[in-house]
Design a protein around this motif. Structure first.
Motif, mmCIF file in Angstrom:
data_model
loop_
_atom_site.group_PDB
_atom_site.id
_atom_site.type_symbol
_atom_site.label_atom_id
_atom_site.label_comp_id
_atom_site.label_asym_id
_atom_site.label_seq_id
_atom_site.Cartn_x
_atom_site.Cartn_y
_atom_site.Cartn_z
ATOM 1 N N UNK A 13 7.706 -3.445 1.238
ATOM 2 C CA UNK A 13 6.964 -2.251 2.500
ATOM 3 C C UNK A 13 5.124 -2.080 1.589
ATOM 4 N N UNK A 14 5.074 -1.995 0.343
ATOM 5 C CA UNK A 14 4.053 -1.920 -0.524
ATOM 6 C C UNK A 14 3.218 -2.866 0.336
ATOM 7 N N UNK A 15 3.317 -3.918 -0.012
ATOM 8 C CA UNK A 15 2.286 -5.425 -0.266
ATOM 9 C C UNK A 15 2.009 -4.880 2.061
ATOM 10 N N UNK A 17 2.026 -2.783 4.178
ATOM 11 C CA UNK A 17 0.840 -1.382 3.777
ATOM 12 C C UNK A 17 -0.280 -1.408 4.029
ATOM 13 N N UNK A 18 -0.781 -2.149 1.935
ATOM 14 C CA UNK A 18 -2.156 -2.363 2.092
ATOM 15 C C UNK A 18 -2.780 -3.479 2.362
ATOM 16 N N UNK A 19 -1.792 -4.384 3.132
ATOM 17 C CA UNK A 19 -2.434 -5.597 3.740
ATOM 18 C C UNK A 19 -2.844 -4.674 5.273
ATOM 19 N N UNK A 20 -1.957 -4.486 5.557
ATOM 20 C CA UNK A 20 -1.774 -3.433 6.856
ATOM 21 C C UNK A 20 -3.941 -2.668 6.786
ATOM 22 N N UNK A 21 -3.728 -1.927 5.465
ATOM 23 C CA UNK A 21 -4.693 -1.108 5.314
ATOM 24 C C UNK A 21 -5.873 -1.286 5.414
ATOM 25 N N UNK A 22 -6.297 -3.083 4.856
ATOM 26 C CA UNK A 22 -6.798 -3.200 4.204
ATOM 27 C C UNK A 22 -7.987 -4.260 5.635
ATOM 28 N N UNK A 23 -6.578 -5.093 6.887
ATOM 29 C CA UNK A 23 -7.441 -5.663 8.055
ATOM 30 C C UNK A 23 -7.651 -4.482 8.610
ATOM 31 N N UNK A 192 -1.892 8.271 -8.497
ATOM 32 C CA UNK A 192 -3.878 8.281 -9.170
ATOM 33 C C UNK A 192 -4.840 6.867 -8.344
ATOM 34 N N UNK A 193 -5.476 7.217 -7.327
ATOM 35 C CA UNK A 193 -6.450 6.240 -7.672
ATOM 36 C C UNK A 193 -8.067 6.740 -8.069
ATOM 37 N N UNK A 279 -2.047 3.866 1.120
ATOM 38 C CA UNK A 279 -2.225 2.525 0.885
ATOM 39 C C UNK A 279 -4.238 2.430 1.482
ATOM 40 N N UNK A 280 -3.856 3.547 2.537
ATOM 41 C CA UNK A 280 -5.888 2.850 3.123
ATOM 42 C C UNK A 280 -6.773 3.483 1.276
#
Ligand SMILES: Nc1ncnc2c1ncn2[C@@H]1O[C@H](COP(=O)(O)OP(=O)(O)O)[C@@H](O)[C@H]1O
Ligand SMILES: [Mg+2]
Length: 395
Positions: A13-15, A17-23, A192-193, A279-280
């Protein structure tokens, strides 16, 4: 930007989501299997190969290093750091956070409240350690457990001793920790980000389970985080050197007690609970930082002979209390003040008119010889003079 997510689980899931947010934000993103890198130290400059071929240029990486591959994974991250590729989490940060004892040791000097914890090895030291943290029931933890595995609640001192002895006999190191009963079955996860908490949730354990991990059947709910908890979470992540972190806190009587700082926090639970685009937020943060790769200050600044970094106490061998920074005469001695630490606050690039107070600390770069004369003699914790035994003791 061109970013690589380092992960062994492209379908997780995490991977995803991160991929989708970057794209979605128009970035070029690749998911690369951490274990398929080869570190190359033969050429003039640090280099990396991936699946047998030289790696193309990346602006940033986002490491998602699983517990089982910490050593190799952090070596790969460190190599990216040497190549000046931006990473929100450094190799140092990841390895310090992974070890619960090491994390506690680092956090403990920065006024971060944590559950009372002890670490011992000899059998004879176990019982006193349990008593020191508050007696039974007591929590016993494997140093590198995750998902609640390796966290045990021992109801009595005798049981605790037996468990610890068993674990020691199989060469496992364990922490002894006070059971925070007022937070039984509940804890807070803050994501935290950068310098803020982007999402927070409370996790509650299922049934009579005391561990609230989602992997142990815990349920999650979004919460509005109290500013005190928020500050504790952000500071803990900063101290550990992590720009993306999941900070776990127990709700103690007197406020947050930081339990651990996770360097590869899962996104599923927190995004589901809060409906926020975590993720975004991570991708946006990285995109804003790529121009400033994290630098290991000591590693870079100590290459010029005779120069280095040091922390000077204002109330040290040379007393500067009441003087302004300008009057302290540091610049004249070729010492540059990078930051001024006052209590829990930090003043970067302090100006010369700042008046120094008794407990201020100055983080400086300069000639080590010059700074040495300003560092007080090491303070002894107990200045008792002990007599040497007549007979040398055997080890
Ligand atoms: N000292 C403690 N007092 C009360 N509950 C605790 C304590 N330590 C851990 N727990 C519970 O056990 C869970 C797992 O502990 P943690 O240290 O986070 O290990 P893990 O890395 O396996 O998640 C926590 O989320 C919390 O619910
Ligand atoms: Mg945890």
């Amino acid at each position: 930007m061109k970013i690589a997510v380092l992960s062994r689980a492209p379908q997780a899931y995490s991977t995803q989501r991160l991929r989708a947010a970057a794209l979605q934000r128009g970035h070029n993103v690749k998911v690369l299997n951490t274990l398929r890198f080869a570190i190359d130290l033969t050429a003039d400059e640090p280099d990396l190969h991936y699946r047998g071929r030289q790696l193309s240029d990346y602006d940033a990486i986002l490491p998602r290093i699983g517990n089982s591959i910490t050593y190799f994974g952090t070596a790969v991250v460190r190599q990216f750091e040497q190549m000046d590729v931006y990473t929100p989490n450094t190799a140092n940060g990841i390895s310090s956070a992974r070890d619960k004892l090491r994390a506690n040791q680092i956090l403990s000097r920065h006024n971060i409240a944590m559950p009372p914890t002890a670490f011992v090895r000899n059998r004879a030291d176990v019982r006193p350690a349990i008593e020191r943290v508050g007696g039974a029931p007591v929590v016993i933890k494997l140093l590198e457990g995750t998902q609640g595995i390796g966290v045990i609640l021992a109801p009595q001192v005798k049981v605790a001793e037996a468990i610890i002895e068993t674990l020691h006999s199989t060469k496992q190191n364990v922490l002894i920790q006070k059971f925070i009963s007022e937070s039984r079955g509940r804890d807070i996860r803050a994501l935290v980000v950068g310098d803020r908490v982007v999402a927070a949730m409370r996790r509650s354990a299922a049934g009579d389970e005391f561990r609230s991990n989602v992997h142990r059947g815990g349920s999650v709910e979004a919460i509005e985080l109290d500013p005190v908890y928020e500050r504790a979470a952000v500071r803990s992540a900063q101290i550990m050197g992590l720009r993306v972190a999941g900070v776990d806190m127990l709700e103690g009587e007197d406020g947050p007690l930081v339990m651990e700082v996770n360097s590869s926090p899962g996104l599923q639970g927190i995004e589901t609970a809060t409906k926020l685009d975590v993720a975004g937020a991570i991708i946006d943060y990285i995109a804003g930082q790529v121009a400033f790769p994290e630098i290991d200050v000591r590693q870079r600044l100590t290459v010029s002979t005779g120069y280095g970094v040091a922390e000077l106490m204002v109330h040290g061998a040379v007393d500067l209390v009441g003087k302004t920074l300008g009057e302290a005469g540091l610049w004249e001695r070729d010492i540059t003040v990078l930051t001024l630490h006052r209590g829990v606050s930090v003043i970067p690039n302090p100006r010369k008119h700042v008046v120094l107070e008794a407990d201020d600390r100055l983080f400086c770069f300069g000639k080590l010889d010059e700074m040495r004369s300003m560092v007080p003699e090491r303070r002894r914790r107990r200045a008792k003079v002990r007599r040497l035994p007549r007979q040398p003791l055997s080890e």
